[in-house]
Write a protein that holds these residues in place. Structure first.
Motif, short mmCIF file in Angstrom:
data_model
loop_
_atom_site.label_atom_id
_atom_site.label_comp_id
_atom_site.label_asym_id
_atom_site.label_seq_id
_atom_site.Cartn_x
_atom_site.Cartn_y
_atom_site.Cartn_z
N SER A 245 -28.45 -123.02 85.31
CA SER A 245 -29.23 -123.00 84.06
C SER A 245 -29.34 -121.59 83.51
CB SER A 245 -30.65 -123.51 84.28
OG SER A 245 -30.65 -124.70 84.98
N VAL A 246 -29.60 -120.64 84.39
CA VAL A 246 -29.73 -119.26 83.93
C VAL A 246 -28.38 -118.76 83.40
CG1 VAL A 246 -30.24 -116.89 84.63
CG2 VAL A 246 -31.63 -118.77 85.48
N GLY A 247 -27.31 -119.15 84.08
CA GLY A 247 -25.97 -118.76 83.64
C GLY A 247 -25.68 -119.31 82.25
N ARG A 248 -26.10 -120.54 82.02
CA ARG A 248 -25.88 -121.16 80.72
C ARG A 248 -26.66 -120.39 79.64
NH1 ARG A 248 -28.39 -126.11 81.04
NH2 ARG A 248 -26.82 -126.83 82.50
N GLU A 249 -27.89 -120.03 79.98
CA GLU A 249 -28.71 -119.28 79.01
C GLU A 249 -28.12 -117.90 78.74
OE1 GLU A 249 -30.90 -120.72 77.44
OE2 GLU A 249 -32.52 -119.42 76.80
N LYS A 250 -27.62 -117.29 79.78
CA LYS A 250 -26.96 -115.98 79.61
C LYS A 250 -25.81 -116.11 78.62
CE LYS A 250 -23.82 -112.99 82.31
NZ LYS A 250 -22.51 -113.34 81.78
N HIS A 251 -25.00 -117.13 78.85
CA HIS A 251 -23.84 -117.34 77.99
C HIS A 251 -24.28 -117.60 76.55
CE1 HIS A 251 -19.63 -118.20 77.28
NE2 HIS A 251 -19.99 -119.27 76.60
N ARG A 252 -25.33 -118.40 76.40
CA ARG A 252 -25.82 -118.70 75.06
C ARG A 252 -26.32 -117.45 74.35
NH1 ARG A 252 -29.15 -124.16 76.17
NH2 ARG A 252 -27.54 -125.63 75.57
N MET A 253 -26.98 -116.59 75.11
CA MET A 253 -27.50 -115.38 74.46
C MET A 253 -26.37 -114.44 74.07
SD MET A 253 -30.51 -115.75 73.81
CE MET A 253 -30.72 -117.52 73.86
N GLU A 254 -25.29 -114.46 74.83
CA GLU A 254 -24.13 -113.66 74.43
C GLU A 254 -23.56 -114.20 73.12
OE1 GLU A 254 -22.82 -112.36 78.94
OE2 GLU A 254 -21.71 -113.92 77.91
N ALA A 255 -23.72 -115.51 72.93
CA ALA A 255 -23.19 -116.13 71.72
C ALA A 255 -24.16 -116.01 70.54
CB ALA A 255 -22.92 -117.61 71.99
N PHE A 256 -25.44 -116.20 70.78
CA PHE A 256 -26.39 -116.38 69.68
C PHE A 256 -27.10 -115.10 69.23
CE2 PHE A 256 -27.02 -121.08 71.04
CZ PHE A 256 -25.83 -121.41 70.43
N VAL A 257 -26.81 -113.98 69.85
CA VAL A 257 -27.37 -112.74 69.33
C VAL A 257 -26.79 -112.52 67.93
CG1 VAL A 257 -27.05 -110.24 69.48
CG2 VAL A 257 -27.93 -111.50 71.43
N ARG A 258 -27.67 -112.25 66.95
CA ARG A 258 -27.20 -111.93 65.60
C ARG A 258 -27.76 -110.57 65.24
NH1 ARG A 258 -24.38 -115.40 66.62
NH2 ARG A 258 -24.19 -117.49 65.78
N PHE A 259 -26.87 -109.58 65.25
CA PHE A 259 -27.33 -108.24 64.91
C PHE A 259 -27.56 -108.10 63.42
CE2 PHE A 259 -24.94 -106.96 68.86
CZ PHE A 259 -26.05 -106.51 69.55
N GLN A 260 -28.62 -107.34 63.06
CA GLN A 260 -28.85 -107.00 61.66
C GLN A 260 -28.90 -105.48 61.58
OE1 GLN A 260 -31.78 -109.71 59.69
NE2 GLN A 260 -32.46 -110.11 61.77
N LEU A 261 -28.15 -104.95 60.64
CA LEU A 261 -28.04 -103.50 60.55
C LEU A 261 -29.27 -102.90 59.85
CD1 LEU A 261 -26.38 -100.97 61.05
CD2 LEU A 261 -25.15 -101.42 58.93
N THR A 262 -29.99 -102.03 60.57
CA THR A 262 -31.19 -101.43 59.99
C THR A 262 -30.82 -100.17 59.21
OG1 THR A 262 -31.58 -99.97 61.86
CG2 THR A 262 -32.54 -102.16 61.99
#
Lengths: 420, 258
Positions: B122-139
């Motif tokens: 489960s933690v591995g899946r969440e890790k993978h998701r966070m690698e995918a779902f991070v959306r950077f916004q340029l400040t």
């Protein structure tokens, strides 16, 4: 950046590229060097999913949707009355880099309609990739679509910048191709493929001697065929796929259920259903061939030219070959375990690991994650209450179907729903 | 006869490993291992507070790793799940592992092993998701900034991934739930604890912190997202299965629907 103009182009050229099903961004070996941007040495990542549930991992666009060809199955065909647009090379580079920096994508998938001629178009695709690699020091994933008929020199150059190359063979049979894409010749597809295959082999051999040999298309090549546009059987499709896997060292063959985009007497009419279930069964078969040790004629042959729609191909094979079963989970070899319906490769590994410690029974298997509703008819384990009735294939199939709730179930149900 | 004990540690992974070390060394009969924020004295056991000792933690880490590389990562992943009572399960698991002759092959028919492997997955899946779902916004400060709100504490697991990918830009990923972030300053990744008073969801209204250009790219991405789906194949159920709704408020392509 002229935002509005880019926005308009992006809408047109992304829309036109969406029928290409390849979305893989894995299998490359390009790691970040000298603190540049990007890394594609790991597995691919789906950053989002379309509303039809497909992975979005690459910015998938056409360089242009102007095209000199008139292939019946294609939205971009010459005779279709759609808005046309073309990106400038720098525009594609900027989009890719800015999307990548925000972690939207793994890289770029660049295809194109054919303007002027094959080489002129191919040169432009290469120019985008070259700029990304050399000026932007970009190490993300780049998939270039080779233009049918492109010259060997350009195919060589493309492989130096791209992670993956692909040519779509579009129609699985040569006769179908003649009918629907009269401008294209079969050799136009196979010639670039052959060149890429040969270069892959040559670079690999060279790297054995000279370590610093540059990478050539490290993620290999793939192709795609449209399913259900001409009257081909599943057997035709899978035999053709096997041929491409063997002859051209394909990494992947994709199957794309035909989406009616044109009114044409040679094609299924607009509004007819996309054969998604068939597509799904083809992918399952492809998996069985690549990872489960099946050969294509075990699954499809003259007696069974088409896959069953109501059950998966492994189950279908097992029902036709009941004499191989039941398999004893505690003694069978790996290959045979992988052939049991309901057992995936991961479960097989866990079983082999776990049975070193003790003999496994139903509870163990259930905890490991085996789909017992299917598997139980085909195996025995360390438990006395296995299925001991002498059931024939039809009975087993009936019993499995009765308790399965597959996602496509309503599509093949004979029974009409009373209340809908 | 050893007295049964509940060990209290500071919540860090090193603290947990130290507790394991002490339990082994003093041959304690451990009834539970609890983090100090949630300790709950047992009726018939004594509590002992463990002070994190990196040396001792390291010895446990190495001991486990020598037995099995796979197990050490499973243990770390499962620990980050922050699941109730995970410490005691891990302790049982480690004891099993250390007493087994060959740690390489774990017994998947064993309940504890299965439990740990499930948590780790489960933690591995969440890790993978966070690698995918991070959306950077340029400040405006030229930092690529992202919020996340993962179910498990995965920031330590994803830092390497982003470090190797975005080596030439400054970035900050902030865990809204746990109120800390990881910041890359073009040289190394640092843990930073901040208390942001405004969380930058991908709202439709614009924030002063970001450049206008940032919103242009978000619009382009949003458009791209819309033009890639094929109408005749729509399958919203599959879509939400892949992109669970709880993440939508952080995804720029979903800002209108979230």
């Amino acid at each position: 950046m002229n935002f509005q103009r880019i926005q308009e182009k992006l809408n047109i050229l992304a829309d036109a590229a969406k029928y290409d099903v390849s979305c893989s961004s894995s299998g490359s070996k390009r790691s970040n060097t000298n603190n540049g941007l990007g890394d594609s040495s790991g597995m691919g990542i789906c950053h989002s999913y379309t509303e039809d549930g497909r992975c979005i991992s690459l910015l998938k666009i056409l360089l242009t949707n102007h095209c000199i060809f008139d292939c019946a199955y294609c939205v971009t065909r010459k005779s279709n009355d759609v808005k046309r647009a073309a990106f400038k090379i720098q525009e594609v580079v900027d989009l890719t880099i800015n999307f990548y920096r925000r972690n939207y994508i793994e890289g770029l998938f660049l295809s194109s309609g054919i303007f002027k001629n094959a080489d002129y178009t191919m040169e432009r695709l290469i120019a985008v990739a070259k700029k990304l690699r050399e000026e932007e020091r970009f190490n993300g994933y780049i998939h270039l679509k080779s233009i049918p008929g492109a010259s060997d020199e350009l195919m060589y150059e493309a492989g130096l910048y791209a992670d993956r190359l692909s040519v779509n063979i579009e129609i699985p049979t040569i006769s179908g191709l003649k009918l629907l894409a009269p401008d294209k010749k079969h050799e136009d597809f196979t010639k670039p493929m052959l060149k890429v295959k040969n270069e892959l082999i040559r670079f690999k051999n060279e790297r054995k001697i000279i370590k610093s040999t540059p990478k050539y298309a490290p993620a290999g090549q793939s192709t795609q065929m449209i399913v259900g546009a001409t009257g081909e059987t599943d057997k035709d499709i899978m035999y053709s796929a096997t041929y491409y896997y063997k002859k051209y060292n394909m990494k992947r063959v994709y199957y794309s259920g035909y989406v009616p985009v044109a009114e044409d007497s040679r094609l299924p009419s607009i509004g007819s259903q996309v054969p998604m279930l068939r597509e799904n069964r083809l992918y399952q078969t492809d998996w069985l061939l690549r990872f489960y040790g099946f050969t294509v004629n075990e699954i499809l042959n003259n007696d069974h030219p088409n896959l069953d729609v109501d059950i998966d191909p492994k189950l279908s094979w097992a029902l036709r070959n009941l004499h191989h079963f039941p398999v004893d989970i505690n003694t069978a070899d790996k290959q045979m375990l992988a052939r049991v319906p309901g057992l995936g490769i991961k479960s097989v590994h866990k079983i082999i690991n776990a049975r070193r410690f003790r003999k496994l029974n139903w509870d163990h298997l259930k905890n490991i994650g085996v789909a017992l509703n299917r598997a139980k008819y085909f195996m025995i384990c360390d438990s006395r209450n296995w299925e001991r009735r002498d059931l024939d294939a039809d009975r087993i199939k009936g019993m499995i179907l009765k308790q399965s709730v597959g996602k496509f179930r309503n599509q093949y149900s004979q029974q009409l729903a009373l209340f809908n | 006869m050893n007295l049964s004990k509940t060990l209290i540690y500071d919540g860090s992974f090193n603290g947990f490993l130290t507790a394991v070390f002490i339990a082994f060394e003093e041959k304690l009969e451990v009834v539970d291992i609890q983090r100090n924020s949630q300790e709950q004295g047992g009726l018939f056991s004594e509590t002992e507070t463990i002070f994190t000792n990196v040396e001792k933690a390291k010895r446990v880490w190495n001991g486990i790793r020598n037995k099995s590389n796979n197990s050490i990562s499973q243990i770390y992943f499962a620990f980050l799940s922050e699941a109730d009572g995970v410490e005691l399960i891990l302790y049982t698991y480690i004891r099993k592992l250390m007493s087994s002759k060959n740690g390489k092959q774990m017994d998947y028919s064993d309940g504890t092993v299965l439990r740990i492997s499930k948590l780790a997955r489960s933690v591995g899946r969440e890790k993978h998701r966070m690698e995918a779902f991070v959306r950077f916004q340029l400040t405006k400060d030229d930092i690529y900034f992202a919020n996340i709100e993962p179910d498990f504490d995965v920031l330590p697991l994803i830092s390497k991934h982003f470090r190797s990918r975005y080596a030439d830009q400054q970035w900050l990923i902030y865990d809204v739930k746990r109120k800390y972030g990881i910041y890359y300053n073009l040289e190394r990744v640092e843990m930073v604890s901040l208390n942001l008073n405004e969380i930058h969801f991908n709202k439709i209204h614009k924030s002063d912190a970001f450049l206008n250009e940032e919103y242009d790219y978000q619009t382009l991405w949003n458009d791209y997202f819309k033009s890639t789906h094929i109408k005749s194949r729509i399958n919203r159920k599959l879509h939400t299965q892949h992109v669970p709704k709880r993440y939508w408020k952080y995804l720029s392509e979903k800002k209108e629907t979230a």
